[in-house]
Design a protein around this motif. Structure first.
Motif, PDB file in Angstrom:
ATOM      1  N   ILE A  20     -29.789  -4.980  14.839  1.00  0.00           N
ATOM      2  CA  ILE A  20     -30.864  -3.991  14.897  1.00  0.00           C
ATOM      3  C   ILE A  20     -30.398  -2.657  14.309  1.00  0.00           C
ATOM      4  O   ILE A  20     -31.163  -1.980  13.628  1.00  0.00           O
ATOM      5  N   MET A  22     -30.891  -2.982  10.690  1.00  0.00           N
ATOM      6  CA  MET A  22     -32.297  -2.915  10.293  1.00  0.00           C
ATOM      7  C   MET A  22     -32.814  -1.482  10.417  1.00  0.00           C
ATOM      8  O   MET A  22     -33.587  -1.018   9.580  1.00  0.00           O
ATOM      9  N   HIS A  41     -28.762  -7.889   1.474  1.00  0.00           N
ATOM     10  CA  HIS A  41     -28.179  -7.850   2.819  1.00  0.00           C
ATOM     11  C   HIS A  41     -29.285  -7.693   3.870  1.00  0.00           C
ATOM     12  O   HIS A  41     -29.241  -8.336   4.919  1.00  0.00           O
ATOM     13  N   ILE A  73     -29.749 -10.284   6.910  1.00  0.00           N
ATOM     14  CA  ILE A  73     -29.735  -9.856   8.314  1.00  0.00           C
ATOM     15  C   ILE A  73     -30.990 -10.332   9.040  1.00  0.00           C
ATOM     16  O   ILE A  73     -30.922 -10.922  10.114  1.00  0.00           O
ATOM     17  N   LEU A  74     -32.127 -10.085   8.408  1.00  0.00           N
ATOM     18  CA  LEU A  74     -33.404 -10.432   9.025  1.00  0.00           C
ATOM     19  C   LEU A  74     -33.510 -11.919   9.312  1.00  0.00           C
ATOM     20  O   LEU A  74     -33.869 -12.329  10.421  1.00  0.00           O
ATOM     21  N   TYR A 124     -31.207 -13.142  11.971  1.00  0.00           N
ATOM     22  CA  TYR A 124     -31.639 -12.691  13.289  1.00  0.00           C
ATOM     23  C   TYR A 124     -32.788 -13.561  13.810  1.00  0.00           C
ATOM     24  O   TYR A 124     -32.830 -13.900  14.995  1.00  0.00           O
ATOM     25  N   LEU A 129     -40.554 -10.485  14.295  1.00  0.00           N
ATOM     26  CA  LEU A 129     -39.745 -10.414  13.078  1.00  0.00           C
ATOM     27  C   LEU A 129     -40.440 -11.149  11.929  1.00  0.00           C
ATOM     28  O   LEU A 129     -40.467 -10.652  10.795  1.00  0.00           O
ATOM     29  N   LYS A 186     -41.950  -8.913   8.797  1.00  0.00           N
ATOM     30  CA  LYS A 186     -40.780  -8.857   7.923  1.00  0.00           C
ATOM     31  C   LYS A 186     -41.018  -8.024   6.662  1.00  0.00           C
ATOM     32  O   LYS A 186     -40.097  -7.365   6.176  1.00  0.00           O
ATOM     33  N   LEU A 189     -40.015  -4.325   6.847  1.00  0.00           N
ATOM     34  CA  LEU A 189     -38.589  -4.034   6.667  1.00  0.00           C
ATOM     35  C   LEU A 189     -38.150  -4.226   5.229  1.00  0.00           C
ATOM     36  O   LEU A 189     -37.440  -3.387   4.655  1.00  0.00           O
ATOM     37  N   PHE A 220     -40.029  -0.414  11.972  1.00  0.00           N
ATOM     38  CA  PHE A 220     -39.864  -1.851  12.209  1.00  0.00           C
ATOM     39  C   PHE A 220     -39.097  -2.098  13.511  1.00  0.00           C
ATOM     40  O   PHE A 220     -39.495  -2.919  14.332  1.00  0.00           O
ATOM     41  N   VAL A 221     -38.037  -1.345  13.686  1.00  0.00           N
ATOM     42  CA  VAL A 221     -37.185  -1.522  14.856  1.00  0.00           C
ATOM     43  C   VAL A 221     -37.872  -1.043  16.134  1.00  0.00           C
ATOM     44  O   VAL A 221     -37.758  -1.677  17.185  1.00  0.00           O
TER      45      VAL A 221
END
Lengths: 180, 180
Positions: free
Chosen positions: A98, A101, A111, A115-116, A119, A160, A164, A167, B144-145
Motif C-alpha cells: 500500500i 501504491m 512496477h 504491485i497491484l 496484491y 482493487l 485498478k 492507480l 486509490f489507497v
DNA sequence: TGACTATATATCAAAACGATATATATCAAC
DNA sequence: GTTGATATATATCGTTTTGATATATAGTCA
C-alpha cells in the motif's frame, strides 16, 4: 498480549511443536490477523517452559527429524484466560504494497502494475487459505473470525479490481506541489 | 523498506517536523496501512540527517514550543524512489481484538461484547478519519489507497454488525476437544 | 493554583524481526 | 549416483521497532 500469549493460545487448541505453531501463523487460522516467525516463537516457548506454563516432550519420528511437542499446563491456561480478558491494544498494520501504491506516481508504470496484481493475488490466495480451514465442530469465535477475514479480503480484492484504472493512470511526472 | 523510507515519503509530500509526521501515521493518510511512534520516527530522522537524505531547520513558534522542520534533499528523493521500486514485503498485521474474538469462548460474555463493540467503533472512526482527509488535486495513488482503506473498513464494520450474534452466542464451557 | 490538554523532542530497556545456520529425509532430474 | 530442490524441524543473533517514560512550553477551564 505478546507472542508468548499467542503460543499459549495455539496450544489451547491442541499440543504442537514450534514448527507447527509457525504454520498456524503462516497458513493456518491465525494467518490473517497475527504474524510471528521462528525468531519469536522458539524463544517464547523456552520462556513459557521456564515459567511452567507449558510442558515439553521430545518425539522421535520416522522419515522426519525429531520434534519437541509442547502442551499447555493448568497455569498456562489460567494465564492465557487472564491475558485474553485484558483491554486489547490497537491494531497494528504494515503494508509495503500500500505504501508503494500511495506513492504510485514515483513508481515505474511496470512496477505499479506488478504491485497491484501481486496484491490482488495475495488477497485471492488469502481467501483460498481461509476457505480451506477445517472449522467443523469448533467454537463460534473461530468461525466468526474466519468470516471476518474472508469479508475483508474479498472487499479488498473487489476494490482493487474495480478501481485498478485509477492507480494505473497515475502520471509519473505531473506537478502536485509536493517536494517530490 | 523501513521507517526511514516512510519518513522520506512523508517529507516528499511536504516539509514537516517529527511531531507532524507522527500525526500522519496516527490520524493522517498513512493511518490505515502503516504504524510508527516517536521512538521510531525521531531516531529515523536523525539517521537520515546524518546521511544527508534530509535537511533540518529549527523554527521558533509563538505560543508553542520550537520545532525542527525537515526537508527532503535530492539524494533523499533518489533513495526514496529506488526503495519504492523494490519488491514489497508481505503485509504484517497484529490485531489483539481479533485474537480475543478467536478465543471468544475463553472470555467473559461482557468482555466479548465490549471487544466487539469497540472494534466496530474502531472501524467506524477509521472511516470518518479517511473521509475527512483532504485529497483534492493529489496524485491518484493517494485517492486509490484511501478508497481501499474505506472499502476494507466498511466491509469489516458491516460483517461485525451483521454477524455479531455468532460471536456473542459462543458458549463459555462447551467441550470442543481442545486442551482448553 | 491546579489539572488537563496539545504541541514538541528525546531516550532506552524490552520485544520482535528476519536472516542465517544446522540437520534429516524425500523426490525428481541429469 | 549425486546434485538440486523441497519439506520438516530447531536454534541463534545483530538490527529494528515498540512502547513507556521524561522533559518542556503554553493554552484552557474550574
Amino acid at each position: 498480549m505478546d507472542i508468548k500469549s499467542l503460543c499459549l493460545g495455539a496450544l489451547s487448541i491442541g499440543d504442537a511443536s514450534g514448527y507447527e505453531i509457525k504454520k498456524m501463523f503462516e497458513e493456518g487460522p491465525f494467518s490473517h490477523f497475527y504474524d510471528a516467525g521462528y525468531g519469536s516463537i522458539y524463544p517464547a516457548l523456552n520462556k513459557l517452559l521456564e515459567d511452567d506454563l507449558v510442558t515439553c516432550t521430545e518425539i522421535e519420528q520416522e522419515s522426519r527429524p525429531a520434534k519437541k511437542v509442547y502442551s499447555l499446563t493448568d497455569a498456562g491456561l489460567t494465564y492465557l484466560k487472564a491475558d485474553l480478558n485484558q483491554k486489547p491494544a490497537r491494531d497494528k498494520t504494515r503494508s509495503e504494497s500500500i505504501v508503494m501504491m500511495f506513492f504510485g506516481h514515483l513508481l515505474s508504470s511496470s512496477h505499479r502494475e506488478e504491485i497491484l496484481h501481486s496484491y490482488i493475488d495475495y488477497f485471492r490466495d488469502g481467501c483460498t487459505c481461509l476457505d480451506d480451514l477445517d472449522l467443523s465442530n469448533q467454537p463460534n469465535g473461530r468461525l466468526f473470525v474466519r468470516g471476518l477475514g474472508l469479508a475483508v479480503y474479498e472487499a479488498a480484492a473487489k476494490y482493487l479490481e474495480e478501481n485498478k484504472d485509477l492507480l494505473l493512470s497515475d502520471d509519473e511526472e505531473r506537478d502536485f506541489g509536493d517536494a517530490a
